[in-house]
Structure formats: C-alpha cells, structure tokens
Design an enzyme around this catalytic site. Structure first.
Site, short mmCIF file in Angstrom:
data_model
loop_
_atom_site.label_atom_id
_atom_site.label_comp_id
_atom_site.label_asym_id
_atom_site.label_seq_id
_atom_site.Cartn_x
_atom_site.Cartn_y
_atom_site.Cartn_z
N ASP A 164 30.39 34.45 36.43
CA ASP A 164 30.75 33.26 37.24
C ASP A 164 30.14 33.27 38.63
O ASP A 164 30.27 32.29 39.36
CB ASP A 164 32.28 33.18 37.35
CG ASP A 164 32.91 32.88 36.01
OD1 ASP A 164 33.85 33.58 35.61
OD2 ASP A 164 32.41 31.95 35.33
N HIS A 173 35.28 42.78 36.51
CA HIS A 173 35.39 42.42 35.10
C HIS A 173 36.22 43.47 34.38
O HIS A 173 36.11 44.66 34.69
CB HIS A 173 34.00 42.33 34.45
CG HIS A 173 34.02 41.56 33.17
ND1 HIS A 173 34.36 42.14 31.96
CD2 HIS A 173 33.80 40.25 32.92
CE1 HIS A 173 34.33 41.20 31.02
NE2 HIS A 173 34.00 40.04 31.57
C1 SDX Z 1 35.51 35.77 33.15
O1 SDX Z 1 37.21 38.93 29.79
C2 SDX Z 1 36.12 38.31 29.82
O2 SDX Z 1 35.17 38.65 29.13
C3 SDX Z 1 36.06 37.13 30.75
C4 SDX Z 1 34.69 36.46 30.88
C5 SDX Z 1 34.27 35.79 29.61
O3 SDX Z 1 33.06 35.63 29.40
O4 SDX Z 1 35.16 35.34 28.85
O5 SDX Z 1 33.73 37.43 31.24
C6 SDX Z 1 34.71 35.38 31.96
O6 SDX Z 1 36.66 35.46 33.21
C7 SDX Z 1 34.84 36.58 34.22
C8 SDX Z 1 35.83 37.00 35.35
C9 SDX Z 1 36.00 35.80 36.29
N1 SDX Z 1 37.08 36.11 37.29
C10 SDX Z 1 36.81 36.34 38.57
O7 SDX Z 1 35.68 36.43 39.05
C11 SDX Z 1 38.06 36.50 39.44
C12 SDX Z 1 37.93 37.73 40.34
N2 SDX Z 1 37.99 38.91 39.47
C13 SDX Z 1 39.25 39.55 39.30
O8 SDX Z 1 40.39 38.79 39.43
C14 SDX Z 1 39.28 40.68 38.30
O9 SDX Z 1 38.18 41.46 38.54
C15 SDX Z 1 39.33 40.33 36.82
C16 SDX Z 1 40.43 39.39 36.52
C17 SDX Z 1 38.03 39.75 36.37
C18 SDX Z 1 39.57 41.64 36.07
O10 SDX Z 1 40.80 42.06 36.45
P1 SDX Z 1 41.39 43.49 35.95
O11 SDX Z 1 40.50 44.13 34.95
O12 SDX Z 1 42.82 43.26 35.58
O13 SDX Z 1 41.24 44.34 37.21
P2 SDX Z 1 42.39 44.54 38.31
O14 SDX Z 1 42.90 43.19 38.72
O15 SDX Z 1 43.36 45.54 37.80
O16 SDX Z 1 41.56 45.14 39.54
C19 SDX Z 1 41.30 46.54 39.63
C20 SDX Z 1 41.18 46.80 41.11
C21 SDX Z 1 42.36 46.29 41.91
O17 SDX Z 1 42.42 47.05 43.10
P3 SDX Z 1 43.52 48.29 43.19
O18 SDX Z 1 44.86 47.70 42.78
O19 SDX Z 1 43.02 49.33 42.23
O20 SDX Z 1 43.48 48.70 44.63
O21 SDX Z 1 40.04 46.10 41.63
C22 SDX Z 1 40.49 45.12 42.57
C23 SDX Z 1 41.96 44.92 42.33
O22 SDX Z 1 42.60 44.50 43.54
N3 SDX Z 1 39.72 43.91 42.28
C24 SDX Z 1 39.16 43.13 43.20
C25 SDX Z 1 38.50 42.13 42.50
N4 SDX Z 1 38.68 42.30 41.18
C26 SDX Z 1 39.44 43.41 41.07
N5 SDX Z 1 39.15 43.20 44.54
C27 SDX Z 1 38.46 42.24 45.19
N6 SDX Z 1 37.80 41.23 44.57
C28 SDX Z 1 37.80 41.15 43.21
N7 SDX Z 1 37.15 40.17 42.61
#
Ligand code: SDX
Length: 391
Positions: A327, A270
C-alpha cells in the site's frame, strides 16, 4: 471449559487451511500465484489471464482465454434496478460502502446463487465483469457527471478507464501507459493467501453463504485502514507531511512513540513479510516509470522515498522488520492515473476479486468445515438474576 484451547489472537500462528493457490515466503520476500512468480506475471500476463490462473489453476490456452474474456466482456452491464439502490446512497457515501452493498445486492438479482440451482462459473464471470462498472458509479456521481455504460468493444481495463473518465462532451482515449500501469497494479493485488479479507470470504463461504454475500463480506474487511484501506491512509499521511513542510523525521518519531501518539506509519509493516514486500519493490519502480512517462511530477513521491529511507535507517523499524508494503507506493500511481484517493481501496478490491473467488472456490471444493473457533472465557462465574426493583 471442555477440551483444550490454545489462544492465538489475530491467528498469528494458525494455519486455517491447506491451499494450492498462492505461496508467500515472508523471510525471502517471495510471492507466487499457482507457482508463477509475480515478477513474471506482472511483466508478461494480462490481469484476466492471472484471474483465470488463480481461479482455475492453470494459465489459459488461447481458446480458454477467448471464452473467459469474451464471457466477461458480455456481462459488464449491471441490471438497471441496481441504479435504484445506488441512487439511495448519499453522495458522500464512501465508494467501499457502496461496493459492499451492491455486491451483496447482486445475490438478490441472481437468487439461483443461493437457491442451489445456480451456475458458479456464471456467478464468477458476473462478479469480475460487473465490479468495475459498479465501482465507477461512485466516482462519476461524486463528480456530478453522468454514469457511463460499459462498451463490449473495449477490453477489461480500457472499459474501466472509459467508464471512469469518459464524458459526453468529449471523446476519451485510453493512454496505453495508464492501461499498462493498471494491469500491473491489478495483478499485484490479485491474491495474497489467507489475509484478513480472504479469510473473511472463506469464513462466510464456509457457512454455505453464496459467492456474492461472501465477496461482499471480503470488501467490508478490506476497507479497514489496517488492511486495504491503508493505501488511502498512506496518501493522506504523505499529503499531511507535505503540507507540514515535508519533515519526515517528525512522523518517524510519532510512529516510534506509538504508545503515546497512537500513530502508525501507514504502508509500513506486514504480518508475513519480514523483508521487503516484493509487490512494493515492483510498485515503487512502476511509480517512477509511470510518473516520468506521464510527465507527472508529484512531490509526494519524493516524500514517500524520504520516509522510506529514514525508516529503513532507524532501529525502531529495522528491529521490528517494518518495511514498505503493497500500500505504500500504490496510491502515488493511482493518483497519477487520475484516480481519486477515496477510490484507492476500490482499486484494491477490483484487483483482489479473482483471489477471493479462487479461495472461496477452493474452500468449497475441498469441503472445508464451517469455521467456528473457540475462546478463553474470562467473564463472570454463575450468578442469580436480580429483579430490577432490587438493583
Ligand atoms: C495489507 O495480510 C496481508 O497479506 C495483507 C495485504 C494483502 O495483500 O492482503 O498484504 C494487504 O493489508 C498490507 C498492510 C496494510 N496496512 C498498513 O500499512 C497499516 C500499518 N501497518 C500496521 O498496522 C501493521 O504493520 C500490520 C497491520 C500490517 C501488521 O500488524 P501486526 O503483524 O499485527 O504487527 P503488530 O501490530 O503486532 O506490530 C508489531 C510491532 C508493534 O510494536 P511493539 O508493540 O512491538 O512495540 O511493530 C509496530 C507495532 O506498534 N508497528 C508499527 C507499524 N506496524 C507495526 N509501528 C509503526 N508503524 C507501523 N506501520
């Protein structure tokens, strides 16, 4: 470039606005709507009470609630001409594409909403009242069942369930366990400060676009698999793990090698919560309660818990503070309630609607300027046009 621009991709460190609606503390895992904790609201309030609180700023008195709930109850019918638009969609059209289109079409049925002589509170009532009706159309059509009409004698959630599951051939009675579970889920999804879809609603509304057009844009943003669409992705991922024999370690490894696999554990991580998403905590417990009360044994729940356990004990996830988000478990409850996977994000939209409305209203009342960010230009410097015969 004139002036000084700081680049902040994804607005990770940008405060886009001031707001008095929802408070998040990502470190402490706190979520409050207008100062009330979601733990209290989810266990003591009804979804429409919370909708009123978010939109108008206070918990409603008995009279205010009767007026609000009564108005919604009497606006659930959708103009029959909307059916002509709906009938134009292919049966396989995703319910989110139908929802975004028909909500946008609502501005065509209520032109006063953009001709400047509209009644904002009536537009608010219409959206909250009609979204469930429109949402059930896709499901009924996909089942080859006749669409159901709303009934004024039913409450908000009962009406939705009746339109979803009632059949002309047999009566449908709402199971209170199902209604209660939905009430909790809708409340937990109701607002979440400046998330992607809410920021979209605010940005579109900042150009003075009408409420229907702004909400339609929010529905489209929510559909993305990184946002609300994740609840559908989670179940599809868990089903895949189950089909492969339940080996969660393989998926943990795939996620850890995201650079090569391009795989993410949906339902994890998140932007704001660097601790457990408080909503996930409540939903996880509700999943256990609801499935045992309904006598549903869903092996996917155990796989989800196994995946969570494995991730929370793995350096990759712990170091990146990746915890289950809203989710991760919600789809398991929706499934137990009989709601199909491709309707999960629609459920998220029905829950988030009052939050989108509240944020749009606040943006208008505080007279926020039109949103227009700048950029860092990285394209070509000046060059002369070359006629095609010389290219
Ligand atoms: C919602 O914003 C909100 O409040 C949203 C929400 C709401 O109520 O409106 O809460 C609802 O959208 C919840 C999130 C649902 N999405 C998912 O579950 C999809 C999987 N999650 C990710 O795609 C990610 O965690 C996000 C999109 C939720 C957040 O992305 P960020 O903050 O941009 O984080 P990032 O992509 O920069 O990740 C940071 C690191 C990265 O690794 P490095 O580049 O540092 O090596 O963490 C890793 C990412 O690769 N990472 C994950 C991961 N999420 C982040 N690795 C594996 N699995 C994951 N789910």
């Amino acid at each position: 470039q004139t002036g000084y621009v700081t680049l902040d991709r994804g607005y990770k460190n940008t405060g886009a606005t001031k707001s008095a609606i929802t408070f998040l503390d990502g470190e402490e895992g706190i979520l409050r709507y207008r100062g009330y904790s979601i733990e209290e609201l989810a266990s003591k309030a009804s979804f429409l009470e919370v909708a009123y609180l978010l939109i108008y700023g206070e918990l409603p008195t008995k009279e205010q609630y009767a007026q609000f709930e009564g108005a919604i109850r009497h606006h659930t019918l959708v103009n029959e001409d909307m059916r002509k638009i709906f009938d134009g969609f292919p049966v396989k059209a995703h319910p989110m594409c139908v929802l975004a289109s028909l909500v946008s079409a609502m501005s065509g049925f209520y032109p006063e909403s953009y001709e400047g002589n509209g009644d904002e509170n009536l537009d608010i009532v219409r959206l909250i009242a009609k979204l469930p009706t429109i949402a059930t159309w896709s499901y009924k059509r996909s089942m080859g069942h006749p669409l159901n009409y709303p009934k004024n004698k039913l409450g908000y959630i009962e009406n939705f369930l009746n339109m979803m599951f009632a059949l002309p051939v047999e009566d449908y009675t709402v199971d209170p366990v199902v209604a209660e579970a939905l009430n909790i889920l809708l409340i937990l999804h109701a607002d979440h400060e400046q998330n992607c879809s809410t920021s979209t609603v605010r940005l579109v509304g900042s150009s003075q676009a009408n409420l229907y057009a702004s909400i339609s844009a929010g529905i489209s943003a929510l559909w993305g698999p990184l946002h609300g669409g994740a609840n559908q992705e989670v179940i599809e991922m868990l089903e895949e793990i189950k089909a492969g024999g339940g080996d969660v370690a393989k998926y943990i490894d795939m996620a850890k090698n995201a650079k090569t696999t391009g795989f993410r554990l949906f339902g994890f991580g998140h932007r704001v919560y660097k601790n457990f998403d408080p909503r996930a905590k409540i939903i996880k417990k509700a999943a256990d309660d609801v499935l045992s009360k309904l006598g549903v044994n869903d092996p996917v729940l155990e796989i989800a818990k196994g995946l969570e356990e494995a991730a929370l004990n793995d350096e990759y996830f712990v170091s990146r503070k990746l915890y289950p988000n809203v989710d991760f478990y919600s789809g398991i409850i929706y499934r137990a309630l009989g709601i199909p996977t491709n309707m999960f994000t629609v459920m998220f939209a029905i829950g988030r609607l009052p939050g989108w409305i509240a944020q749009w209203k606040e943006m208008r009342e505080t007279k926020e300027p039109i949103g227009r960010p700048r950029q860092i230009y990285t394209g070509s410097t000046l060059r002369e046009f070359v006629p095609m015969e010389n290219r």
